[in-house]
Write a protein that holds these residues in place. Structure first.
Motif, PDB file in Angstrom:
ATOM      1  N   ALA A  65      44.852  31.098  38.104  1.00 41.73           N
ATOM      2  CA  ALA A  65      45.331  30.218  38.877  1.00 41.73           C
ATOM      3  C   ALA A  65      44.537  28.946  39.441  1.00 41.73           C
ATOM      4  N   HIS A  66      43.295  29.429  39.923  1.00 40.40           N
ATOM      5  CA  HIS A  66      42.234  28.482  40.504  1.00 40.40           C
ATOM      6  C   HIS A  66      41.970  27.304  39.269  1.00 40.40           C
ATOM      7  N   GLU A  67      41.737  28.242  38.135  1.00 36.67           N
ATOM      8  CA  GLU A  67      41.057  27.211  37.019  1.00 36.67           C
ATOM      9  C   GLU A  67      42.217  26.170  36.609  1.00 36.67           C
ATOM     10  N   LEU A  68      43.469  26.727  36.634  1.00 38.43           N
ATOM     11  CA  LEU A  68      44.541  25.724  35.999  1.00 38.43           C
ATOM     12  C   LEU A  68      45.075  24.916  37.227  1.00 38.43           C
ATOM     13  N   ARG A  69      44.937  25.263  38.463  1.00 39.86           N
ATOM     14  CA  ARG A  69      45.244  24.400  39.504  1.00 39.86           C
ATOM     15  C   ARG A  69      44.334  23.162  39.708  1.00 39.86           C
ATOM     16  N   SER A  70      42.968  23.133  39.428  1.00 42.16           N
ATOM     17  CA  SER A  70      42.243  22.002  39.341  1.00 42.16           C
ATOM     18  C   SER A  70      42.769  20.938  38.548  1.00 42.16           C
ATOM     19  N   LEU A  72      28.170  39.780  33.751  1.00 41.42           N
ATOM     20  CA  LEU A  72      27.949  38.391  33.413  1.00 41.42           C
ATOM     21  C   LEU A  72      29.177  38.052  32.111  1.00 41.42           C
ATOM     22  N   PHE A  73      29.389  38.873  31.437  1.00 42.22           N
ATOM     23  CA  PHE A  73      30.398  38.979  30.355  1.00 42.22           C
ATOM     24  C   PHE A  73      31.742  39.235  30.884  1.00 42.22           C
ATOM     25  N   GLU A  74      31.965  39.230  31.935  1.00 45.90           N
ATOM     26  CA  GLU A  74      33.337  39.494  32.273  1.00 45.90           C
ATOM     27  C   GLU A  74      34.125  38.033  32.601  1.00 45.90           C
ATOM     28  N   ARG A  75      35.375  37.992  32.611  1.00 52.84           N
ATOM     29  CA  ARG A  75      36.151  36.712  32.559  1.00 52.84           C
ATOM     30  C   ARG A  75      35.867  36.118  34.207  1.00 52.84           C
ATOM     31  N   PHE A  76      35.657  34.691  33.975  1.00 51.70           N
ATOM     32  CA  PHE A  76      35.492  33.903  35.344  1.00 51.70           C
ATOM     33  C   PHE A  76      34.506  34.447  36.131  1.00 51.70           C
ATOM     34  N   TYR A  77      33.527  35.255  35.714  1.00 52.79           N
ATOM     35  CA  TYR A  77      32.692  35.729  36.623  1.00 52.79           C
ATOM     36  C   TYR A  77      31.347  34.630  36.745  1.00 52.79           C
ATOM     37  N   GLU A 113      43.891  41.396  39.025  1.00 51.81           N
ATOM     38  CA  GLU A 113      44.078  40.757  40.396  1.00 51.81           C
ATOM     39  C   GLU A 113      43.124  39.453  40.246  1.00 51.81           C
ATOM     40  N   ALA A 114      41.730  40.066  40.213  1.00 50.23           N
ATOM     41  CA  ALA A 114      40.804  39.019  40.250  1.00 50.23           C
ATOM     42  C   ALA A 114      41.271  37.819  39.094  1.00 50.23           C
ATOM     43  N   PHE A 115      41.390  38.253  37.764  1.00 42.29           N
ATOM     44  CA  PHE A 115      41.822  37.439  36.771  1.00 42.29           C
ATOM     45  C   PHE A 115      42.858  36.457  37.113  1.00 42.29           C
ATOM     46  N   ASN A 116      43.843  37.003  37.702  1.00 47.54           N
ATOM     47  CA  ASN A 116      45.074  36.157  37.822  1.00 47.54           C
ATOM     48  C   ASN A 116      44.784  35.148  38.922  1.00 47.54           C
ATOM     49  N   ALA A 117      44.031  35.511  40.035  1.00 45.18           N
ATOM     50  CA  ALA A 117      43.443  34.581  40.835  1.00 45.18           C
ATOM     51  C   ALA A 117      42.613  33.464  40.306  1.00 45.18           C
ATOM     52  N   ASP A 118      41.681  33.805  39.544  1.00 45.37           N
ATOM     53  CA  ASP A 118      40.877  32.874  38.952  1.00 45.37           C
ATOM     54  C   ASP A 118      41.698  31.952  37.837  1.00 45.37           C
ATOM     55  N   GLY A 135      33.344  20.686  34.607  1.00 43.59           N
ATOM     56  CA  GLY A 135      33.842  19.950  33.422  1.00 43.59           C
ATOM     57  C   GLY A 135      34.004  20.841  32.251  1.00 43.59           C
ATOM     58  N   GLY A 136      32.831  21.204  31.513  1.00 45.20           N
ATOM     59  CA  GLY A 136      33.023  21.959  30.299  1.00 45.20           C
ATOM     60  C   GLY A 136      32.827  23.205  30.480  1.00 45.20           C
ATOM     61  N   ASN A 137      32.616  23.859  31.550  1.00 42.38           N
ATOM     62  CA  ASN A 137      32.626  25.365  31.631  1.00 42.38           C
ATOM     63  C   ASN A 137      33.721  25.893  32.733  1.00 42.38           C
ATOM     64  N   HIS A 138      34.684  26.739  31.879  1.00 42.12           N
ATOM     65  CA  HIS A 138      35.526  27.444  32.827  1.00 42.12           C
ATOM     66  C   HIS A 138      35.507  29.113  33.193  1.00 42.12           C
ATOM     67  N   GLY A 139      34.224  29.508  32.862  1.00 44.31           N
ATOM     68  CA  GLY A 139      34.083  31.108  32.902  1.00 44.31           C
ATOM     69  C   GLY A 139      34.454  31.789  31.954  1.00 44.31           C
TER      70      GLY A 139
END
Length: 458
Positions: free
Chosen positions: A249-254, A405-410, A242-247, A420-424
């Motif tokens: 969506a947030h990363e693609l939305r920008s 820290l090694f989890e996605r979008f954390y 759920e958190a991954f899907n939300a992240d 710019g260059g970092n999307h988590g």
């Protein structure tokens, strides 16, 4: 299929097993019992014949006169009338010393050996059990062959009745065992039915509940413990999803919002070719960012499916770090950061994947290092693994954040983001590459320095 059908199926199977076991037990016990009783019934006619003969033996062997023989005939007539099952024959060369009107079949039978034998007569379904005894001559009586027989029909009927009774009792016992087995199985499976009802209530998003451990049999307690443990992992994976899907969506939305906004502004009125070029160039940057996010997500999805590094070659890690630093030379120069490399080791790796992990580790270090400072890359080897650690100076990270820290979008906080260059996904890809090589990742933060690295098998 409903859970009731499944439960009934298990109960019926258990009932069938009880029935088979009961049938086997009844057959074995019935066969043994019938064999013993049949053996005892077979001895009864022989015992009765021997008892009858013992009564007559002294009278047959003591006297041989005609007067005495007439008394013996009278006694045999009396005994035959008292018990219709008993038959007597006396075979002799002198018709005056014969009894029972022996026919040719009896005479032929009498010539056989002495002792107990079966005599089959025409028209009789059951044989006669006959005791054959030979008496020596006693003047004036000639030698005699004395036969005393008993009809075995009564004993045969008794055996048949016993067999029918045993079969009937066995059938009744099997039916009772089947019915009682089904009833016992239903009672025994009742806790499983309760667990099934409780498990049906556990569905997304309500995965926080757990099955109760008591009161349950030990076998089901072990199952419930394992099920709850699995449910905890599923709950954690569902929360992460759920958190991954939300992240995502947030990363693609920008970038999508930027693309739509810039395009809408450009289309509100006529623009110069130079302006449209700038809009397209800006849109291209956002599209490149979208492509990067999608490629990273596809790579992580492939790693999640168990993808392994296959094109392995023995490579010097120090040389790979040097090659990566050449690729990042302009980035390091712009950031005014210097990188020092210590140690070396050869390890079997897939170069393209490892370079991608190195780029992500170094980019992560550069993003959180102040200008003029030094990033340290350390390579150490032992008997079991090769460690590659990238250390940069910076504020200490709270210990509670390190495992994530090694989890996605954390991200620890907003100050560690870079639109710019970092999307988590950089460190998550490092972890995936390490796992594809059969290795692990690690992170340390202490005394003003932060270390991220990977362990690879030797």
């Amino acid at each position: 299929m409903s859970w009731k059908t499944g439960t009934d199926s298990i109960a019926l199977r258990l009932s069938a097993l009880f029935t088979l076991v009961a049938l086997l037990v009844f057959v074995l016990i019935g066969a043994a019992l019938y064999q013993q009783v049949d053996k005892r019934l077979g001895l009864l006619p022989e015992a009765e014949l021997e008892a009858r003969y013992s009564v007559l033996e002294s009278a047959l062997t003591r006297y041989g006169t005609a007067e005495h023989w007439a008394k013996i005939n009278a006694k045999l007539n009396l005994l035959s009338q008292e018990d219709k099952r008993i038959r007597f024959w006396v075979v002799s060369g002198n018709p005056g010393y014969e009894y029972g009107q022996p026919d040719e079949a009896i005479r032929k039978f009498s010539q056989g050996p002495e002792g107990m034998r079966d005599l089959h007569l025409a028209g009789q379904p059951y044989p006669l059990k006959v005791l054959v005894s030979r008496l020596p001559a006693l003047a004036p009586r000639p030698p005699l062959t004395f036969l005393i027989g008993i009809d075995t029909e009564t004993f045969g009927h008794t055996q048949h009745t016993l067999l029918v009774a045993l079969i009937s009792l066995a059938a009744l016992g099997v039916v009772l065992a089947s019915a009682l087995g089904y009833w016992v199985a239903r009672i025994g499976l009742k806790p499983l039915v309760t667990l099934s009802e409780a498990a049906q209530k556990l569905a997304p998003p309500r995965l926080s509940g757990r099955l109760q451990l008591s009161p349950l049999p030990p076998e089901l307690s072990q199952f419930v413990t394992a099920f709850n443990s699995t449910l905890e992992r599923v709950d954690l994976a569902y929360s992460r999803l759920e958190a991954f899907n939300a992240d995502v969506a947030h990363e693609l939305r920008s970038p999508l919002t930027n693309l739509i906004g810039q395009t809408q502004v450009a289309l509100t009125r006529g623009r110069s070719a130079e302006h449209y070029f700038e809009v397209l160039q800006s849109n291209l940057e956002e599209l490149e960012r979208l492509r990067s996010i999608i490629n990273d997500m596809l790579f992580l999805a492939s790693a999640d499916q168990g993808s392994k590094a296959t094109a392995l070659t023995s490579t010097s890690l120090a040389e790979e770090v040097a090659t990566t630093l050449d690729y990042l030379d302009f980035i390091l120069e712009d950031a005014q950061i210097r990188v020092e490399v210590h140690g070396d080791a050869n390890v079997r790796i897939e170069k393209a994947h490892l370079r991608r992990a190195l780029i992500n580790l170094l980019n992560n270090a550069v993003q959180h290092t102040e200008p003029g400072q030094v990033i340290d890359v350390s390579i150490q080897a032992d008997a079991e693994k090769v460690s590659l650690a990238v250390t940069n100076p910076g504020p200490t990270i709270d210990q509670e954040h390190l495992p994530m820290l090694f989890e996605r979008f954390y991200r620890v906080d907003a100050s560690r983001t870079n639109s710019g260059g970092n999307h988590g996904l950089g460190l998550a890809i490092v972890k995936a590459i390490a796992l594809m090589h059969g290795g692990t990742v690690f992170v340390r933060s202490q005394s003003g320095s932060n270390t991220f690295g990977i362990n690879l098998p030797t």
